[in-house]
Design a protein around this motif. Structure first.
Motif, PDB file in Angstrom:
ATOM      1  N   ASP A   1       0.807  -1.229   0.000  1.00 58.79           N
ATOM      2  CA  ASP A   1       0.000   0.000   0.000  1.00 58.79           C
ATOM      3  C   ASP A   1       0.839   1.277   0.000  1.00 58.79           C
ATOM      4  N   SER A   2       2.151   1.170  -0.237  1.00 64.58           N
ATOM      5  CA  SER A   2       2.974   2.377  -0.381  1.00 64.58           C
ATOM      6  C   SER A   2       3.176   2.674  -1.865  1.00 64.58           C
ATOM      7  N   PHE A   3       3.599   3.880  -2.173  1.00 63.00           N
ATOM      8  CA  PHE A   3       3.767   4.282  -3.574  1.00 63.00           C
ATOM      9  C   PHE A   3       4.769   5.440  -3.635  1.00 63.00           C
ATOM     10  N   SER A   4       5.173   5.809  -4.831  1.00 65.93           N
ATOM     11  CA  SER A   4       6.114   6.921  -5.012  1.00 65.93           C
ATOM     12  C   SER A   4       5.350   8.202  -5.294  1.00 65.93           C
ATOM     13  N   GLY A   5       5.158   9.009  -4.265  1.00 67.78           N
ATOM     14  CA  GLY A   5       4.492  10.297  -4.455  1.00 67.78           C
ATOM     15  C   GLY A   5       5.291  11.203  -5.362  1.00 67.78           C
ATOM     16  N   ARG A   6       6.617  11.111  -5.274  1.00 73.89           N
ATOM     17  CA  ARG A   6       7.468  11.961  -6.112  1.00 73.89           C
ATOM     18  C   ARG A   6       7.262  11.665  -7.599  1.00 73.89           C
ATOM     19  N   THR A   7       7.060  10.372  -7.929  1.00 79.58           N
ATOM     20  CA  THR A   7       6.817  10.018  -9.333  1.00 79.58           C
ATOM     21  C   THR A   7       5.538  10.673  -9.844  1.00 79.58           C
ATOM     22  N   TYR A   8       4.464  10.589  -9.068  1.00 81.16           N
ATOM     23  CA  TYR A   8       3.212  11.242  -9.471  1.00 81.16           C
ATOM     24  C   TYR A   8       3.401  12.759  -9.551  1.00 81.16           C
ATOM     25  N   ASP A   9       4.146  13.283  -8.616  1.00 84.04           N
ATOM     26  CA  ASP A   9       4.394  14.725  -8.570  1.00 84.04           C
ATOM     27  C   ASP A   9       5.114  15.189  -9.829  1.00 84.04           C
ATOM     28  N   GLU A  10       6.240  14.558 -10.132  1.00 85.27           N
ATOM     29  CA  GLU A  10       7.086  15.027 -11.242  1.00 85.27           C
ATOM     30  C   GLU A  10       6.552  14.602 -12.606  1.00 85.27           C
ATOM     31  N   ARG A  11       6.016  13.404 -12.691  1.00 88.66           N
ATOM     32  CA  ARG A  11       5.623  12.874 -14.010  1.00 88.66           C
ATOM     33  C   ARG A  11       4.290  13.441 -14.495  1.00 88.66           C
ATOM     34  N   TYR A  12       3.370  13.722 -13.564  1.00 91.56           N
ATOM     35  CA  TYR A  12       2.027  14.126 -13.978  1.00 91.56           C
ATOM     36  C   TYR A  12       1.621  15.518 -13.489  1.00 91.56           C
ATOM     37  N   LEU A  13       1.908  15.819 -12.240  1.00 92.76           N
ATOM     38  CA  LEU A  13       1.426  17.083 -11.679  1.00 92.76           C
ATOM     39  C   LEU A  13       2.095  18.299 -12.296  1.00 92.76           C
TER      40      LEU A  13
ATOM     41  N   PHE B   1       0.374  19.286 -15.444  1.00 91.14           N
ATOM     42  CA  PHE B   1      -0.990  19.724 -15.127  1.00 91.14           C
ATOM     43  C   PHE B   1      -0.981  21.129 -14.512  1.00 91.14           C
ATOM     44  N   ILE B   2      -0.096  21.360 -13.571  1.00 86.47           N
ATOM     45  CA  ILE B   2       0.010  22.665 -12.905  1.00 86.47           C
ATOM     46  C   ILE B   2       0.381  23.754 -13.901  1.00 86.47           C
ATOM     47  N   ASN B   3       1.337  23.460 -14.764  1.00 88.79           N
ATOM     48  CA  ASN B   3       1.776  24.458 -15.741  1.00 88.79           C
ATOM     49  C   ASN B   3       0.690  24.763 -16.771  1.00 88.79           C
ATOM     50  N   GLU B   4       0.006  23.727 -17.231  1.00 95.76           N
ATOM     51  CA  GLU B   4      -1.035  23.919 -18.249  1.00 95.76           C
ATOM     52  C   GLU B   4      -2.162  24.811 -17.739  1.00 95.76           C
ATOM     53  N   HIS B   5      -2.515  24.651 -16.470  1.00 94.34           N
ATOM     54  CA  HIS B   5      -3.648  25.401 -15.917  1.00 94.34           C
ATOM     55  C   HIS B   5      -3.202  26.591 -15.061  1.00 94.34           C
ATOM     56  N   ARG B   6      -1.896  26.854 -15.079  1.00 95.65           N
ATOM     57  CA  ARG B   6      -1.318  28.020 -14.380  1.00 95.65           C
ATOM     58  C   ARG B   6      -1.782  28.081 -12.913  1.00 95.65           C
ATOM     59  N   LEU B   7      -1.765  26.943 -12.266  1.00100.15           N
ATOM     60  CA  LEU B   7      -2.174  26.895 -10.863  1.00100.15           C
ATOM     61  C   LEU B   7      -1.075  27.482  -9.977  1.00100.15           C
ATOM     62  N   PRO B   8      -1.439  28.237  -8.957  1.00101.59           N
ATOM     63  CA  PRO B   8      -0.448  28.909  -8.103  1.00101.59           C
ATOM     64  C   PRO B   8       0.207  27.944  -7.115  1.00101.59           C
ATOM     65  N   VAL B   9       1.049  27.074  -7.668  1.00 97.64           N
ATOM     66  CA  VAL B   9       1.767  26.079  -6.887  1.00 97.64           C
ATOM     67  C   VAL B   9       3.228  26.132  -7.315  1.00 97.64           C
ATOM     68  N   ASN B  10       4.137  25.783  -6.436  1.00 98.72           N
ATOM     69  CA  ASN B  10       5.556  25.777  -6.794  1.00 98.72           C
ATOM     70  C   ASN B  10       5.795  24.960  -8.057  1.00 98.72           C
ATOM     71  N   PRO B  11       6.723  25.397  -8.916  1.00 98.13           N
ATOM     72  CA  PRO B  11       6.952  24.699 -10.188  1.00 98.13           C
ATOM     73  C   PRO B  11       7.716  23.391 -10.051  1.00 98.13           C
ATOM     74  N   THR B  12       8.254  23.094  -8.868  1.00 98.92           N
ATOM     75  CA  THR B  12       9.045  21.878  -8.690  1.00 98.92           C
ATOM     76  C   THR B  12       8.438  21.004  -7.592  1.00 98.92           C
ATOM     77  N   THR B  13       8.867  19.766  -7.560  1.00100.61           N
ATOM     78  CA  THR B  13       8.304  18.769  -6.655  1.00100.61           C
ATOM     79  C   THR B  13       8.414  19.160  -5.180  1.00100.61           C
ATOM     80  N   ALA B  14       7.412  18.742  -4.416  1.00 97.76           N
ATOM     81  CA  ALA B  14       7.440  18.987  -2.969  1.00 97.76           C
ATOM     82  C   ALA B  14       8.370  18.018  -2.260  1.00 97.76           C
ATOM     83  N   PHE B  15       8.673  16.893  -2.902  1.00100.93           N
ATOM     84  CA  PHE B  15       9.397  15.826  -2.219  1.00100.93           C
ATOM     85  C   PHE B  15      10.899  16.071  -2.098  1.00100.93           C
ATOM     86  N   LEU B  16      11.392  17.144  -2.684  1.00101.60           N
ATOM     87  CA  LEU B  16      12.807  17.492  -2.507  1.00101.60           C
ATOM     88  C   LEU B  16      12.993  18.633  -1.521  1.00101.60           C
ATOM     89  N   THR B  17      11.900  19.117  -0.936  1.00 99.99           N
ATOM     90  CA  THR B  17      12.037  20.131   0.106  1.00 99.99           C
ATOM     91  C   THR B  17      12.609  19.467   1.357  1.00 99.99           C
TER      92      THR B  17
END
Length: 373
Positions: A74-86, A89-105
């Motif tokens: 039941d574990s998974f790679s959140g970073r993969t979903y973050d970088e590969r898909y999000l 999606f974020i850039n296309e819809h200009r959502l006000p979210v950081n442009p890079t993955t949260a998992f490297l903070t």
């Protein structure tokens, strides 16, 4: 459905329900609003989106286990979903979210345990991480469906995006109404930018002060500026020689490098610059530090002693406002062009480098200055 199809479905539902929350439980709704609107740290909302996407793509996973190091089915790679898909999606819809993955903070890096509410993530603001973990628990314990929570998250982000755009449009419209008035004097521009530099989290601004100067006067000097590196990119990572790099027109070899400091320049800073120059012999002719702090005369004198040792490469420390004042008086006739170039640089920077608040502050300060005139 693929992760891309899931995201587009979430986007459509969020748009359809833009004017009304899809969550009836007030506590959950308040948590979502806080996480989405926490402008001082955008890692929380991106973590939440990654975990929700993972849960929707693979319903058997636990949204609190976005690290494969945790182990189990039941574990998974959140970073993969973050970088590969999000990211797309974020850039296309200009959502006000950081442009890079949260998992490297720093807060979310190298974790090997579930993100449960009994464990505190060390980061600021504390409530951001607390509420984000509570939302993940709400999904894990089936207090709310993952898709409903995701729709609400994207809905609030769209509202936030549109609010930002409306404020910017209003501020820019107010500036347009002052066009045709007497241009700001050089000293008025110095005061305006000094006020902007005095705002919180302004460490990127000195780079733009110098960049704008070369943007408008570079051709007159037969010099051009290389594209600016991102705000948080290390020199060793990018191979850059400074924050602003100047070449002769028609040649991409750096002849002048500027390094910006929001603190006093130290002898150690000078020695690091010397090491850079040595790595590129016969290339840099001028290495200039621009500081917003006091210049230590002992350090300044140390820099001047290196000229002969560096075979004609000069290292010098300049005061940021002093640089700006001299430039504006030297190129007095293009002072408004300079101000417009600085504004363009400020507005075009990503929010991770210059916050929306800092962008709006400049427009408001400029409007006040020009209205006074």
């Amino acid at each position: 459905m693929t992760p891309e199809e899931i995201l587009e479905k979430i986007q459509c539902l969020a748009t359809e329900n833009l004017n009304a929350s899809v969550i009836t439980e007030s506590k959950i709704r308040e948590r979502v609003d806080y996480v989405c609107r926490c402008m001082s740290n955008r890692a929380g909302v991106r973590l939440l989106m990654s975990c929700l996407l993972g849960k929707l793509d693979k319903p058997h996973v636990d949204p609190r286990k976005p690290y494969t190091e945790i182990g189990g089915a039941d574990s998974f790679s959140g970073r993969t979903y973050d970088e590969r898909y999000l990211t797309k999606f974020i850039n296309e819809h200009r959502l006000p979210v950081n442009p890079t993955t949260a998992f490297l903070t720093p807060t979310l890096r190298n974790i090997d345990h579930p993100l449960t509410t009994d464990r505190e993530l060390v980061g600021r603001p504390r409530d951001l991480y607390k509420k984000t973990l509570e939302l993940l628990e709400d999904v894990a314990l089936q207090r709310i469906k993952a898709d409903v929570l995701f729709v609400e998250t994207v809905r609030v982000l769209i509202l936030l995006r549109d609010e930002k755009q409306a404020r910017m449009a209003s501020l820019l419209s107010a500036l347009e109404r002052t066009e045709g008035a007497l241009p700001l004097a050089s000293e008025a521009i110095v005061t305006l930018i000094s006020q902007h530099l005095a705002c919180k989290n302004a460490s990127r601004l000195p780079v733009l002060v110098v960049a704008a100067a070369y943007e408008v006067a570079g051709a007159r000097l037969s010099e051009s500026m290389l594209p600016l590196n991102s705000h948080n990119a290390a020199d060793l990572q990018t191979g850059s020689l400074g924050d602003v790099e100047i070449c002769l027109i028609g040649d991409d070899s750096v002849v002048t490098a500027y390094e910006m400091k929001m603190k006093r320049v130290t002898q150690g800073d000078i020695d690091v610059a010397v090491a850079k120059i040595v790595r590129y012999p016969n290339k840099i002719q001028n290495y200039l530090f621009i500081t917003t702090d006091v210049i230590d005369p002992i350090v300044a004198e140390y820099a001047t002693t290196l000229y002969e040792k560096m075979d004609g490469t000069e290292i010098f420390i300049l005061d940021c406002i002093g640089f700006l004042r001299h430039f504006l008086h030297l190129f007095h006739r293009i002072r408004t062009d300079y101000l417009n170039a600085y504004q363009t640089f400020v507005l075009n920077e990503p929010d991770s480098a210059i916050s929306q608040t800092l962008k709006e502050a400049f427009l408001a300060l400029r409007q006040a200055a020009e209205s006074d005139e």
